[in-house]
Design an enzyme around this catalytic site. Sequence first.
Site, PDB file in Angstrom:
ATOM      1  N   PHE A  35       1.082  -1.301   0.037  1.00 22.94           N
ATOM      2  CA  PHE A  35       0.190   0.126  -0.077  1.00 22.94           C
ATOM      3  C   PHE A  35       0.809   1.098  -0.221  1.00 22.94           C
ATOM      4  O   PHE A  35       1.921   1.361   0.978  1.00 22.94           O
ATOM      5  CB  PHE A  35      -0.886   0.057   1.087  1.00 22.94           C
ATOM      6  CG  PHE A  35      -1.926   1.375   1.100  1.00 22.94           C
ATOM      7  CD1 PHE A  35      -2.860   1.230   0.166  1.00 22.94           C
ATOM      8  CD2 PHE A  35      -1.509   2.589   1.559  1.00 22.94           C
ATOM      9  CE1 PHE A  35      -4.134   2.327   0.224  1.00 22.94           C
ATOM     10  CE2 PHE A  35      -2.291   3.752   1.361  1.00 22.94           C
ATOM     11  CZ  PHE A  35      -3.423   3.468   0.682  1.00 22.94           C
ATOM     12  N   ASP A  78       9.372   2.884   2.179  1.00 21.47           N
ATOM     13  CA  ASP A  78       8.122   3.731   2.491  1.00 21.47           C
ATOM     14  C   ASP A  78       7.626   3.590   3.962  1.00 21.47           C
ATOM     15  O   ASP A  78       7.284   2.641   4.296  1.00 21.47           O
ATOM     16  CB  ASP A  78       6.808   3.327   1.554  1.00 21.47           C
ATOM     17  CG  ASP A  78       5.493   4.253   1.849  1.00 21.47           C
ATOM     18  OD1 ASP A  78       5.492   5.035   2.934  1.00 21.47           O
ATOM     19  OD2 ASP A  78       4.714   3.855   1.203  1.00 21.47           O
ATOM     20  N   LYS A  86       2.266  10.875   7.055  1.00 25.87           N
ATOM     21  CA  LYS A  86       1.474  10.824   8.224  1.00 25.87           C
ATOM     22  C   LYS A  86       1.848  11.500   9.617  1.00 25.87           C
ATOM     23  O   LYS A  86       1.612  12.834   9.666  1.00 25.87           O
ATOM     24  CB  LYS A  86       1.180   9.499   8.508  1.00 25.87           C
ATOM     25  CG  LYS A  86       0.271   8.783   7.497  1.00 25.87           C
ATOM     26  CD  LYS A  86      -0.309   7.336   7.729  1.00 25.87           C
ATOM     27  CE  LYS A  86      -1.359   6.956   6.690  1.00 25.87           C
ATOM     28  NZ  LYS A  86      -0.942   5.902   5.771  1.00 25.87           N
TER      29      LYS A  86
HETATM   30  C1  LIG Z   1      -0.937   6.117   4.325  1.00 24.84           C
HETATM   31  C2  LIG Z   1      -0.041   5.435   3.279  1.00 24.84           C
HETATM   32  C3  LIG Z   1       0.229   6.186   2.101  1.00 24.84           C
HETATM   33  C4  LIG Z   1      -0.426   7.252   1.586  1.00 24.84           C
HETATM   34  O1  LIG Z   1      -0.530   8.504   2.260  1.00 24.84           O
HETATM   35  P1  LIG Z   1      -1.791   9.542   2.083  1.00 24.84           P
HETATM   36  O2  LIG Z   1      -1.384  10.772   2.979  1.00 24.84           O
HETATM   37  O3  LIG Z   1      -2.902   8.831   2.494  1.00 24.84           O
HETATM   38  O4  LIG Z   1      -1.724   9.666   0.774  1.00 24.84           O
HETATM   39  C5  LIG Z   1       1.497   5.629   1.582  1.00 24.84           C
HETATM   40  N1  LIG Z   1       2.299   4.446   2.032  1.00 24.84           N
HETATM   41  C6  LIG Z   1       2.026   3.898   3.312  1.00 24.84           C
HETATM   42  C7  LIG Z   1       3.086   2.858   3.671  1.00 24.84           C
HETATM   43  C8  LIG Z   1       0.879   4.410   4.031  1.00 24.84           C
HETATM   44  O5  LIG Z   1       0.599   3.721   5.059  1.00 24.84           O
END
Ligand SMILES: *Cc1c(COP(=O)(O)O)cnc(C)c1O
Length: 399
Positions: A142, A227, A256
């Site tokens: 994700f 990520d 986040k």
């Molecule tokens: C939440 C998340 C994203 C996307 O972040 P947004 O601010 O919602 O665009 C990307 N990678 C990971 C691992 C995430 O948990």
Amino acid sequence: MSLTTDRDLSALEAHAAHNYHPLPVVLAEADGAWVTDVDGRRYLDALAAYSALNFGHRHPVLVEALQRQLGRMTLTSRAFHHDRFASFCAALSRLSGLEAVLPMNTGAEAVETAIKLARRHGYHRRGLADGQATIVVADANFHGRTTTIVGFSTDTTARDGFGPFAPGFRHVPFGDADALAAAIDETTVAVLLEPIQGEAGVIVPPSGYLQQVRRITRDAGVLFIADEIQSGLGRTGATFACDREEVRPDVLVLGKALGGGLLPVSAVLADREVMDVFTPGSHGSTFGGNPLGCAVGQAVVELLETGEYQTRSRELGARLEAGLRSLPSQRVRAVRCAGLWAGLDLVPELTGREVCERLLDEGVLAKDTHGSTIRLAPPLVVTENEVDLIVEALRRAVA
Ligand SMILES: *Cc1c(COP(=O)(O)O)cnc(C)c1O
């Protein structure tokens, strides 16, 4: 709860797109680890906005940093320098050990930025023929919701009806270093992974995997992009999940919790040799690196520099894990933990949604994922008693 009828609930969404299916609760106020609904009922927030609220709701230090900046200046665009930018970048560089910072706003934008960075690095530094770059990604990843990103998702719900998608991505099973090594060829510019897969259900790879990924990517001369939008900034008991295996990625993606739960702040970090493939005009964002975001982001880094939150996450995480492992195995099939982050697989007789609805009645907010998994990510400010409260509420909810 006054929201008892379906009619009350559908009225809430009468003018909204139906791209979410929220639990039947309407929140009005929040403080620390606790939120209050419109009827004055309190809930312990065991989701913390998917780790965007690592420091809890309205952490006083972060609110003060935001308020102070609100009284000075909020936005300049990057057409001009502003006086909060350099110190934010320096703080994030110090925290990560990577030399250069490119601030964006949302996580998906930061992932897109990392993809552009890796492709251009392949073309400009390694001489790959234009348009040939591939990036290796994991199954069940994700990384956000843009068309490019959902294009390499393996989740049909996230992809269905949104094509055509961008080419240039190759999938491997998460946690399998041999498969990763086999997928890399002369077109590969990067490997993009979550060190722990969040949305997939807090999937912790086998111990040593990240070190193997580091070795394989270094030997092949391709970038390792971590990520850490959800796993970073204290969630797993370390500053970054990669620290748990003493791995330093080439490119680190944060989001986040970087915005302290107050506003969207994301960033891509890399050493100069990589970051300098971006030249003026080749990438940008109107709001990225704005004074408000920089002020809050720097305060977030300073909170993490005390080490207090990483320690809390580690210690309270051990308590949470012990509690979750004491849940009856006839109801809970598997428990995966990393710091104050947990995924619980329920037996097929239970759905994640119904258990989350029961947790709501017990005064605990949590979120299901993929049908029968529950994800817990309480703010790192929770107390021992609050961790116990989550476990006991779950014990009743799965009974
Ligand atoms: C939440 C998340 C994203 C996307 O972040 P947004 O601010 O919602 O665009 C990307 N990678 C990971 C691992 C995430 O948990």
